[in-house]
Design a protein around this motif. Structure first.
Motif, PDB file in Angstrom:
ATOM      1  N   THR A   8       0.834  -1.196   0.000  1.00  0.00           N
ATOM      2  CA  THR A   8       0.000   0.000   0.000  1.00  0.00           C
ATOM      3  C   THR A   8       0.875   1.254   0.000  1.00  0.00           C
ATOM      4  OG1 THR A   8      -1.700  -1.220   1.205  1.00  0.00           O
ATOM      5  CG2 THR A   8      -1.856   1.178   1.245  1.00  0.00           C
ATOM      6  N   LEU A   9       2.070   1.150   0.550  1.00  0.00           N
ATOM      7  CA  LEU A   9       2.976   2.298   0.606  1.00  0.00           C
ATOM      8  C   LEU A   9       3.778   2.511  -0.676  1.00  0.00           C
ATOM      9  CD1 LEU A   9       4.340   2.069   4.238  1.00  0.00           C
ATOM     10  CD2 LEU A   9       2.736   3.736   3.309  1.00  0.00           C
ATOM     11  N   MET A  10       3.735   1.567  -1.614  1.00  0.00           N
ATOM     12  CA  MET A  10       4.555   1.707  -2.818  1.00  0.00           C
ATOM     13  C   MET A  10       4.250   2.981  -3.597  1.00  0.00           C
ATOM     14  SD  MET A  10       5.084  -2.054  -4.423  1.00  0.00           S
ATOM     15  CE  MET A  10       5.763  -3.378  -3.461  1.00  0.00           C
ATOM     16  N   LEU A  11       2.990   3.256  -3.855  1.00  0.00           N
ATOM     17  CA  LEU A  11       2.649   4.453  -4.624  1.00  0.00           C
ATOM     18  C   LEU A  11       3.063   5.730  -3.899  1.00  0.00           C
ATOM     19  CD1 LEU A  11       1.495   5.695  -7.173  1.00  0.00           C
ATOM     20  CD2 LEU A  11      -0.794   5.468  -6.161  1.00  0.00           C
ATOM     21  N   PRO A  12       2.767   5.886  -2.597  1.00  0.00           N
ATOM     22  CA  PRO A  12       3.244   7.086  -1.910  1.00  0.00           C
ATOM     23  C   PRO A  12       4.772   7.210  -1.900  1.00  0.00           C
ATOM     24  CG  PRO A  12       1.537   6.020  -0.600  1.00  0.00           C
ATOM     25  CD  PRO A  12       1.854   5.102  -1.737  1.00  0.00           C
ATOM     26  N   VAL A  13       5.475   6.103  -1.739  1.00  0.00           N
ATOM     27  CA  VAL A  13       6.941   6.141  -1.741  1.00  0.00           C
ATOM     28  C   VAL A  13       7.445   6.582  -3.105  1.00  0.00           C
ATOM     29  CG1 VAL A  13       9.049   4.727  -1.598  1.00  0.00           C
ATOM     30  CG2 VAL A  13       7.259   4.481   0.132  1.00  0.00           C
ATOM     31  N   LEU A  14       6.875   6.036  -4.164  1.00  0.00           N
ATOM     32  CA  LEU A  14       7.289   6.412  -5.516  1.00  0.00           C
ATOM     33  C   LEU A  14       6.986   7.884  -5.785  1.00  0.00           C
ATOM     34  CD1 LEU A  14       8.555   5.440  -8.150  1.00  0.00           C
ATOM     35  CD2 LEU A  14       6.262   4.743  -8.901  1.00  0.00           C
ATOM     36  N   SER A  15       5.852   8.356  -5.329  1.00  0.00           N
ATOM     37  CA  SER A  15       5.483   9.769  -5.513  1.00  0.00           C
ATOM     38  C   SER A  15       6.464  10.698  -4.802  1.00  0.00           C
ATOM     39  CB  SER A  15       4.067  10.022  -4.996  1.00  0.00           C
ATOM     40  OG  SER A  15       3.133   9.291  -5.749  1.00  0.00           O
ATOM     41  N   VAL A  16       6.824  10.355  -3.583  1.00  0.00           N
ATOM     42  CA  VAL A  16       7.791  11.168  -2.831  1.00  0.00           C
ATOM     43  C   VAL A  16       9.154  11.112  -3.524  1.00  0.00           C
ATOM     44  CG1 VAL A  16       9.057  11.289  -0.646  1.00  0.00           C
ATOM     45  CG2 VAL A  16       6.577  11.025  -0.626  1.00  0.00           C
ATOM     46  N   ALA A  17       9.532   9.943  -4.011  1.00  0.00           N
ATOM     47  CA  ALA A  17      10.821   9.783  -4.690  1.00  0.00           C
ATOM     48  C   ALA A  17      10.870  10.592  -5.991  1.00  0.00           C
ATOM     49  CB  ALA A  17      11.081   8.308  -4.978  1.00  0.00           C
ATOM     50  N   ALA A  18       9.734  10.799  -6.622  1.00  0.00           N
ATOM     51  CA  ALA A  18       9.688  11.555  -7.870  1.00  0.00           C
ATOM     52  C   ALA A  18       9.933  13.050  -7.640  1.00  0.00           C
ATOM     53  CB  ALA A  18       8.350  11.341  -8.570  1.00  0.00           C
ATOM     54  N   ALA A  84      11.711   5.221 -15.403  1.00  0.00           N
ATOM     55  CA  ALA A  84      10.593   4.263 -15.480  1.00  0.00           C
ATOM     56  C   ALA A  84       9.566   4.555 -14.386  1.00  0.00           C
ATOM     57  CB  ALA A  84      11.103   2.833 -15.369  1.00  0.00           C
ATOM     58  N   GLY A  85      10.047   4.908 -13.200  1.00  0.00           N
ATOM     59  CA  GLY A  85       9.141   5.243 -12.101  1.00  0.00           C
ATOM     60  C   GLY A  85       8.328   6.493 -12.416  1.00  0.00           C
ATOM     61  N   LYS A  86       8.977   7.488 -12.985  1.00  0.00           N
ATOM     62  CA  LYS A  86       8.273   8.717 -13.357  1.00  0.00           C
ATOM     63  C   LYS A  86       7.261   8.452 -14.470  1.00  0.00           C
ATOM     64  CE  LYS A  86      12.100  11.650 -11.930  1.00  0.00           C
ATOM     65  NZ  LYS A  86      13.229  12.463 -12.362  1.00  0.00           N
ATOM     66  N   GLN A  87       7.628   7.576 -15.412  1.00  0.00           N
ATOM     67  CA  GLN A  87       6.692   7.213 -16.483  1.00  0.00           C
ATOM     68  C   GLN A  87       5.468   6.508 -15.910  1.00  0.00           C
ATOM     69  OE1 GLN A  87       8.968   4.954 -19.315  1.00  0.00           O
ATOM     70  NE2 GLN A  87      10.118   6.755 -20.017  1.00  0.00           N
ATOM     71  N   LEU A  88       5.687   5.625 -14.937  1.00  0.00           N
ATOM     72  CA  LEU A  88       4.551   4.947 -14.306  1.00  0.00           C
ATOM     73  C   LEU A  88       3.652   5.961 -13.605  1.00  0.00           C
ATOM     74  CD1 LEU A  88       2.953   2.466 -13.408  1.00  0.00           C
ATOM     75  CD2 LEU A  88       4.546   2.246 -11.487  1.00  0.00           C
ATOM     76  N   LEU A  89       4.240   6.892 -12.877  1.00  0.00           N
ATOM     77  CA  LEU A  89       3.439   7.913 -12.188  1.00  0.00           C
ATOM     78  C   LEU A  89       2.650   8.765 -13.175  1.00  0.00           C
ATOM     79  CD1 LEU A  89       5.848   9.101  -9.376  1.00  0.00           C
ATOM     80  CD2 LEU A  89       3.718   7.804  -9.108  1.00  0.00           C
ATOM     81  N   ALA A  90       3.189   8.990 -14.359  1.00  0.00           N
ATOM     82  CA  ALA A  90       2.498   9.791 -15.373  1.00  0.00           C
ATOM     83  C   ALA A  90       1.198   9.126 -15.829  1.00  0.00           C
ATOM     84  CB  ALA A  90       3.418  10.043 -16.565  1.00  0.00           C
ATOM     85  N   THR A  91       1.080   7.814 -15.640  1.00  0.00           N
ATOM     86  CA  THR A  91      -0.158   7.107 -16.003  1.00  0.00           C
ATOM     87  C   THR A  91      -1.217   7.229 -14.913  1.00  0.00           C
ATOM     88  OG1 THR A  91       0.465   4.952 -15.044  1.00  0.00           O
ATOM     89  CG2 THR A  91       1.176   5.414 -17.330  1.00  0.00           C
ATOM     90  N   GLN A  92      -0.866   7.865 -13.803  1.00  0.00           N
ATOM     91  CA  GLN A  92      -1.747   8.057 -12.651  1.00  0.00           C
ATOM     92  C   GLN A  92      -2.369   6.749 -12.162  1.00  0.00           C
ATOM     93  OE1 GLN A  92      -4.489  11.139 -13.828  1.00  0.00           O
ATOM     94  NE2 GLN A  92      -2.903  12.711 -13.667  1.00  0.00           N
ATOM     95  N   PRO A  93      -1.516   5.791 -11.767  1.00  0.00           N
ATOM     96  CA  PRO A  93      -2.054   4.509 -11.300  1.00  0.00           C
ATOM     97  C   PRO A  93      -2.799   4.676  -9.979  1.00  0.00           C
ATOM     98  CG  PRO A  93       0.279   4.657 -10.800  1.00  0.00           C
ATOM     99  CD  PRO A  93      -0.061   5.873 -11.627  1.00  0.00           C
ATOM    100  N   ASP A  94      -3.787   3.820  -9.771  1.00  0.00           N
ATOM    101  CA  ASP A  94      -4.525   3.817  -8.502  1.00  0.00           C
ATOM    102  C   ASP A  94      -3.710   3.161  -7.402  1.00  0.00           C
ATOM    103  OD1 ASP A  94      -6.783   5.020  -9.592  1.00  0.00           O
ATOM    104  OD2 ASP A  94      -7.623   3.095 -10.193  1.00  0.00           O
ATOM    105  N   ARG A  95      -2.844   2.230  -7.804  1.00  0.00           N
ATOM    106  CA  ARG A  95      -2.081   1.447  -6.838  1.00  0.00           C
ATOM    107  C   ARG A  95      -0.834   0.898  -7.527  1.00  0.00           C
ATOM    108  NH1 ARG A  95      -2.905  -1.634  -2.028  1.00  0.00           N
ATOM    109  NH2 ARG A  95      -1.957  -3.682  -2.111  1.00  0.00           N
ATOM    110  N   VAL A  96       0.219   0.755  -6.782  1.00  0.00           N
ATOM    111  CA  VAL A  96       1.410   0.046  -7.236  1.00  0.00           C
ATOM    112  C   VAL A  96       1.619  -1.062  -6.215  1.00  0.00           C
ATOM    113  CG1 VAL A  96       3.891   0.177  -7.682  1.00  0.00           C
ATOM    114  CG2 VAL A  96       2.437   2.124  -8.257  1.00  0.00           C
ATOM    115  N   ASP A  97       1.666  -2.291  -6.691  1.00  0.00           N
ATOM    116  CA  ASP A  97       1.858  -3.432  -5.792  1.00  0.00           C
ATOM    117  C   ASP A  97       2.672  -4.496  -6.514  1.00  0.00           C
ATOM    118  OD1 ASP A  97       0.012  -4.553  -7.564  1.00  0.00           O
ATOM    119  OD2 ASP A  97      -1.636  -4.517  -6.133  1.00  0.00           O
ATOM    120  N   VAL A  98       2.853  -5.635  -5.889  1.00  0.00           N
ATOM    121  CA  VAL A  98       3.664  -6.704  -6.474  1.00  0.00           C
ATOM    122  C   VAL A  98       3.105  -7.125  -7.828  1.00  0.00           C
ATOM    123  CG1 VAL A  98       4.347  -9.132  -6.202  1.00  0.00           C
ATOM    124  CG2 VAL A  98       4.635  -7.532  -4.303  1.00  0.00           C
ATOM    125  N   GLU A  99       1.805  -7.220  -7.955  1.00  0.00           N
ATOM    126  CA  GLU A  99       1.213  -7.607  -9.242  1.00  0.00           C
ATOM    127  C   GLU A  99       1.576  -6.601 -10.333  1.00  0.00           C
ATOM    128  OE1 GLU A  99      -0.235 -10.503 -10.185  1.00  0.00           O
ATOM    129  OE2 GLU A  99       0.400 -11.084  -8.175  1.00  0.00           O
TER     130      GLU A  99
END
Length: 150
Positions: A8-18, A84-99
């Motif tokens: 659940t913290l993956m998306l917030p962590v990636l956002s802060v890292a961006a 790659a992380g910034k590109q993923l964030l640009a798609t505005q995902p609802d969640r980032v998880d293992v799947e």
């Protein structure tokens, strides 16, 4: 509210890292603010007493995303979002998880080599809280994904 699991913290962590280079304590504070965590929740320690639970989960989120190539570590203790992380964030995902991470070949290869029973949230709580931390060597019989890469 309780501290969310590492997925659940993956998306917030990636956002802060961006936003730029970060260290875990600063990222954890920012995420705690976003989640509205109380001071008590922010200070909650693992049963070992050696690390804050929130920091532990941020480390795990960062670790898994680094295996997918979404997080870069320009120097020790510092992380940032990769291209790659910034590109993923640009798609505005609802969640980032293992799947979601499995779509990245480097992560799929890493994940295929590690036993799924060793995921931090799939092992018994006592084992998870005391032995599966990115900063400690796991002395239990089960190898952690972190140690398998050494």
């Amino acid at each position: 509210m309780s501290i969310p699991d590492y997925q659940t913290l993956m998306l917030p962590v990636l956002s802060v890292a961006a936003e730029g280079e970060r260290r875990v304590p600063i990222a954890a504070d920012k995420i705690a603010d976003q989640l509205g965590l109380s001071e008590e929740e922010r200070e909650e320690m693992l049963p070992s007493g050696k690390q804050r639970l929130l920091h532990n989960r941020v480390h795990w989120a960062k670790f898994y995303m680094s295996k997918a190539g979404l997080i870069d570590t320009p120097r020790r203790g510092v992380f940032t979002a990769s291209e790659a992380g910034k590109q993923l964030l640009a798609t505005q995902p609802d969640r980032v998880d293992v799947e979601a991470l499995k779509q990245y070949p480097a992560f799929a290869e890493f994940y295929g080599q590690s036993a799924t029973a060793n995921e931090p949230d799939r092992v018994p709580a006592a084992t998870r809280a005391t032995s599966l931390t990115p900063r400690r060597k796991n002395r239990s019989m089960r190898p952690s994904p972190f140690l398998m890469q050494r």
